[in-house]
Design a protein around this motif. Structure first.
Motif, mmCIF file in Angstrom:
data_model
loop_
_atom_site.group_PDB
_atom_site.id
_atom_site.type_symbol
_atom_site.label_atom_id
_atom_site.label_comp_id
_atom_site.label_asym_id
_atom_site.label_seq_id
_atom_site.Cartn_x
_atom_site.Cartn_y
_atom_site.Cartn_z
ATOM 1 N N LEU A 220 21.962 58.253 75.899
ATOM 2 C CA LEU A 220 21.186 59.176 75.087
ATOM 3 C C LEU A 220 21.823 59.240 73.707
ATOM 4 O O LEU A 220 23.054 59.252 73.591
ATOM 5 C CB LEU A 220 21.162 60.575 75.711
ATOM 6 C CG LEU A 220 20.401 60.732 77.017
ATOM 7 C CD1 LEU A 220 20.722 62.088 77.658
ATOM 8 C CD2 LEU A 220 18.883 60.605 76.797
ATOM 9 N N SER A 221 21.014 59.296 72.655
ATOM 10 C CA SER A 221 21.560 59.243 71.309
ATOM 11 C C SER A 221 20.648 59.968 70.339
ATOM 12 O O SER A 221 19.438 60.042 70.531
ATOM 13 C CB SER A 221 21.721 57.779 70.876
ATOM 14 O OG SER A 221 22.121 57.687 69.525
ATOM 15 N N SER A 222 21.260 60.455 69.244
ATOM 16 C CA SER A 222 20.460 61.038 68.170
ATOM 17 C C SER A 222 19.581 59.995 67.499
ATOM 18 O O SER A 222 18.495 60.325 67.013
ATOM 19 C CB SER A 222 21.371 61.683 67.116
ATOM 20 O OG SER A 222 22.013 62.825 67.622
ATOM 21 N N GLU A 223 20.059 58.736 67.440
ATOM 22 C CA GLU A 223 19.303 57.684 66.744
ATOM 23 C C GLU A 223 19.424 56.359 67.472
ATOM 24 O O GLU A 223 20.403 56.102 68.181
ATOM 25 C CB GLU A 223 19.832 57.502 65.313
ATOM 26 C CG GLU A 223 19.610 58.660 64.395
ATOM 27 C CD GLU A 223 20.101 58.345 62.988
ATOM 28 O OE1 GLU A 223 19.888 57.200 62.519
ATOM 29 O OE2 GLU A 223 20.704 59.229 62.372
ATOM 30 N N GLU A 237 11.680 57.618 73.010
ATOM 31 C CA GLU A 237 12.168 58.908 72.533
ATOM 32 C C GLU A 237 11.999 59.948 73.637
ATOM 33 O O GLU A 237 11.020 59.908 74.389
ATOM 34 C CB GLU A 237 11.387 59.345 71.287
ATOM 35 C CG GLU A 237 11.600 58.439 70.091
ATOM 36 C CD GLU A 237 10.840 58.917 68.861
ATOM 37 O OE1 GLU A 237 10.108 59.925 68.964
ATOM 38 O OE2 GLU A 237 10.981 58.294 67.795
ATOM 39 N N ILE A 238 12.956 60.845 73.740
ATOM 40 C CA ILE A 238 12.758 62.026 74.589
ATOM 41 C C ILE A 238 11.683 62.856 73.905
ATOM 42 O O ILE A 238 11.742 63.113 72.705
ATOM 43 C CB ILE A 238 14.064 62.827 74.749
ATOM 44 C CG1 ILE A 238 15.182 61.927 75.297
ATOM 45 C CG2 ILE A 238 13.832 64.035 75.645
ATOM 46 C CD1 ILE A 238 14.875 61.262 76.619
ATOM 47 N N GLU A 239 10.684 63.277 74.652
ATOM 48 C CA GLU A 239 9.557 63.979 74.058
ATOM 49 C C GLU A 239 9.925 65.425 73.712
ATOM 50 O O GLU A 239 10.833 66.012 74.310
ATOM 51 C CB GLU A 239 8.360 63.968 75.011
ATOM 52 C CG GLU A 239 7.793 62.587 75.283
ATOM 53 C CD GLU A 239 6.563 62.660 76.162
ATOM 54 O OE1 GLU A 239 5.768 63.614 76.011
ATOM 55 O OE2 GLU A 239 6.396 61.763 77.010
ATOM 56 N N PRO A 240 9.232 66.009 72.742
ATOM 57 C CA PRO A 240 9.448 67.434 72.464
ATOM 58 C C PRO A 240 9.246 68.266 73.723
ATOM 59 O O PRO A 240 8.261 68.080 74.451
ATOM 60 C CB PRO A 240 8.375 67.747 71.414
ATOM 61 C CG PRO A 240 8.135 66.441 70.723
ATOM 62 C CD PRO A 240 8.264 65.402 71.796
ATOM 63 N N PRO A 275 18.907 53.920 57.849
ATOM 64 C CA PRO A 275 17.708 53.127 57.578
ATOM 65 C C PRO A 275 17.409 52.076 58.635
ATOM 66 O O PRO A 275 16.277 51.603 58.736
ATOM 67 C CB PRO A 275 17.999 52.479 56.218
ATOM 68 C CG PRO A 275 19.470 52.582 56.032
ATOM 69 C CD PRO A 275 19.901 53.797 56.763
ATOM 70 N N ASP A 276 18.412 51.722 59.468
ATOM 71 C CA ASP A 276 18.177 50.742 60.520
ATOM 72 C C ASP A 276 17.758 51.390 61.836
ATOM 73 O O ASP A 276 17.654 50.695 62.864
ATOM 74 C CB ASP A 276 19.406 49.867 60.726
ATOM 75 C CG ASP A 276 20.693 50.676 60.907
ATOM 76 O OD1 ASP A 276 20.772 51.803 60.390
ATOM 77 O OD2 ASP A 276 21.631 50.166 61.553
ATOM 78 N N SER A 277 17.481 52.687 61.835
ATOM 79 C CA SER A 277 16.969 53.370 63.021
ATOM 80 C C SER A 277 15.444 53.313 63.056
ATOM 81 O O SER A 277 14.783 53.041 62.049
ATOM 82 C CB SER A 277 17.439 54.830 63.049
ATOM 83 O OG SER A 277 18.809 54.924 63.408
ATOM 84 N N ILE A 278 14.913 53.602 64.244
ATOM 85 C CA ILE A 278 13.465 53.651 64.464
ATOM 86 C C ILE A 278 13.095 55.080 64.836
ATOM 87 O O ILE A 278 13.701 55.674 65.726
ATOM 88 C CB ILE A 278 13.023 52.696 65.593
ATOM 89 C CG1 ILE A 278 13.506 51.265 65.316
ATOM 90 C CG2 ILE A 278 11.519 52.748 65.785
ATOM 91 C CD1 ILE A 278 12.869 50.615 64.124
ATOM 92 N N ILE A 279 12.098 55.634 64.151
ATOM 93 C CA ILE A 279 11.603 56.980 64.460
ATOM 94 C C ILE A 279 10.107 56.888 64.716
ATOM 95 O O ILE A 279 9.355 56.393 63.877
ATOM 96 C CB ILE A 279 11.856 57.959 63.293
ATOM 97 C CG1 ILE A 279 13.355 58.187 63.088
ATOM 98 C CG2 ILE A 279 11.151 59.293 63.556
ATOM 99 C CD1 ILE A 279 13.666 59.086 61.907
#
Length: 494
Positions: A220-223, A237-240, A275-279
């Protein structure tokens, strides 16, 4: 009991350039099913160092040795690379945290405030690390202290541990649900028991959290950039509003909170995330480049060069250059070796301020009309100094283009922002800010333009915003009850 091998280094000095930027509170990381969880966590925290640079901590569990932890002030690379230290953190399960304080001793991290926090419960031990900010923490803390709780830190996150201790539920995940239902504000949490890795996001999903698959386990990670460094495969992504409980059997998902429309922090797109993360399935780099494209469309100007304020302004400057046709150039060079541990021995050196970290490429700038692209203007102090450096280098004109709307309101969800009266945009119009900075022109991207760059083709839906943009709009999706109690005034209804 948990063994803690923390150090007591003095706090690190903060560089002057850091005081005029918004800062994330922290980054969180956890792994289960790794032969050496602590090393994986340390690598993940290293990738998340941009989210918190004051301190870091790791908690691990091993069936033979139980829970162990290490907490340190300073950078991950300076603390969690020692073989002697890492040997004290055995086990296949661990979580970690890097911190930049927004509560407690703001700007001064004490070792007692370094996460993860640990608690012994009737059903065993558990550790927890939190990214975000609890907006009713003061009220909760007062209630808990009146009921006999003894706090060990000044962090709002410790409230969660005390609320868990008072729950009557029979297992740690259920107690965490109980606790988090009392909490207001923003939270992404990674937690662990002796056999479980737990991740949870608040119902609005303000702060990020992602799931990855690594070898025979999960992370699990912030990014997503922190998954890359350990060779983990991004899953989702973990969902809201979702809680995941991960064991050797796999991932169990539940939704303990009332479902609501997501209000993810839009400043993650602008600045916080790497900048190399995916959101949201979208490259952060591409969003920032597209911000520059939108800026060029909204605020064109005749000039000779487009220059980023490094490093956060770089993708937007590239987008502005590509859309406008004005050449891109590295007009400002960043000293890559200027860390926050730099010792400033004299008043003369301290007065150099920004010049210690940034230097103008004089041969390139002289005689040119320069567009400077930066991610934000907060107090404006750094912007003025950079403008002076550009003019001192012989620039004919200086035009600022800002890759976010004016920051006119403080954040209460885990971002370090000044009081509202210290935000330049809270007391000045755009034209007044231009005069204050003494530049030829100053333009910010519009809120609609920012939304379009982030993938919302129609811009911002004012009736139901897709993001949390309170720092720009003054519209807080969760009422900051503690701050209102202190006298903070919300934006008047229009």
């Amino acid at each position: 009991m948990i063994a803690d091998t923390h150090s007591h280094d003095p706090r690190l000095p903060r560089h002057p350039l850091d005081d005029d930027k918004l800062r994330e509170e922290c980054g969180i990381f956890g792994v289960i099913g790794a032969a050496d969880a602590a090393s994986f966590v340390a690598l993940g925290l290293h990738a998340l160092q941009h989210r918190g640079q004051e301190a870091g901590g790791i908690v691990v569990h091993d069936p033979e040795h139980g829970f162990n932890s290490a907490r340190r002030l300073g950078y991950v690379r300076d603390n969690f690379t020692s073989p002697d230290l890492m040997e004290t953190l055995p086990g296949p399960l661990g979580i970690g945290h890097v911190r930049y304080s927004t509560t407690g001793n703001k700007g001064h991290t004490a070792i007692r405030d370094v996460q993860p926090f640990f608690g012994e419960f009737a059903m065993g031990g558990a550790a927890l690390a939190h990214n975000g900010n609890i907006t009713n923490a003061e009220a909760l803390r007062k209630e808990l202290i009146e009921r006999g709780a003894i706090f060990q830190s000044s962090s709002d996150s410790e409230c969660i541990i005390h609320l868990m201790a008072r729950s009557l539920q029979r297992n740690i995940p259920d107690r965490m649900e109980d606790a988090l239902r009392r909490v207001e504000g923003a939270f992404s949490v990674v937690a662990m028991t002796g056999t479980q890795l737990i991740g949870v996001r608040d119902a609005l999903g303000v702060r990020p959290l992602v799931l990855g698959k690594v070898a025979d386990g999960y992370a699990l990670s912030s990014e997503t950039c922190a998954l890359d460094i350990i060779g983990a495969e991004f899953v989702r992504e973990i969902e809201p509003g979702e809680m995941v409980v991960i064991t050797e059997k796999g991932v169990e998902s539940r939704f303990p909170f009332r479902r609501q429309n997501s209000r993810f922090c839009i400043f993650e797109h602008v600045y916080f995330s790497r900048p190399d993360s995916i959101i949201g399935g979208r490259s952060v780099y591409e969003t920032r480049r597209q911000i520059g494209v939108e800026l060029a469309r909204e605020a064109p100007v005749e000039a000779d060069l487009v220059c980023p304020v490094p490093d956060s302004g770089t993708p937007a400057a590239i987008g502005y250059s590509q859309e406008s046709g004005i050449p891109y150039a590295m007009g400002i060079i960043r000293n890559q070796y200027m860390g926050r541990t730099f010792i400033e021995p004299t008043e003369q050196i301290r007065n150099m301020g920004v010049r210690l970290k940034l230097n103008v490429n004089r041969a390139l700038i002289a005689g040119k009309r320069v567009i400077l692209v930066d991610d934000s203007v907060v107090r404006g102090t750094t912007s003025r100094k950079i403008k002076e450096m550009i003019l001192d280098a012989g620039a004919a004109e200086v035009h600022f283009r800002i890759a976010s709307p004016p920051t006119a309101w403080p954040c209460f969800y885990g971002v370090d922002t000044p009081q509202r009266e210290k935000l330049l945009a809270a007391t000045m119009s755009e034209e007044e800010m231009r005069d204050h900075l003494a530049v030829n022109s100053l333009k910010f991207i519009s809120l609609d333009g920012l939304y379009r760059a982030a993938g919302a083709a129609e811009g911002r839906n004012d009736a139901c915003p897709q993001y949390c943009d309170a720092c720009f709009s003054g519209e807080y999706p969760v009422e900051p009850s503690d701050m209102i109690e202190r006298g903070f005034e919300l934006k008047a209804a229009e």
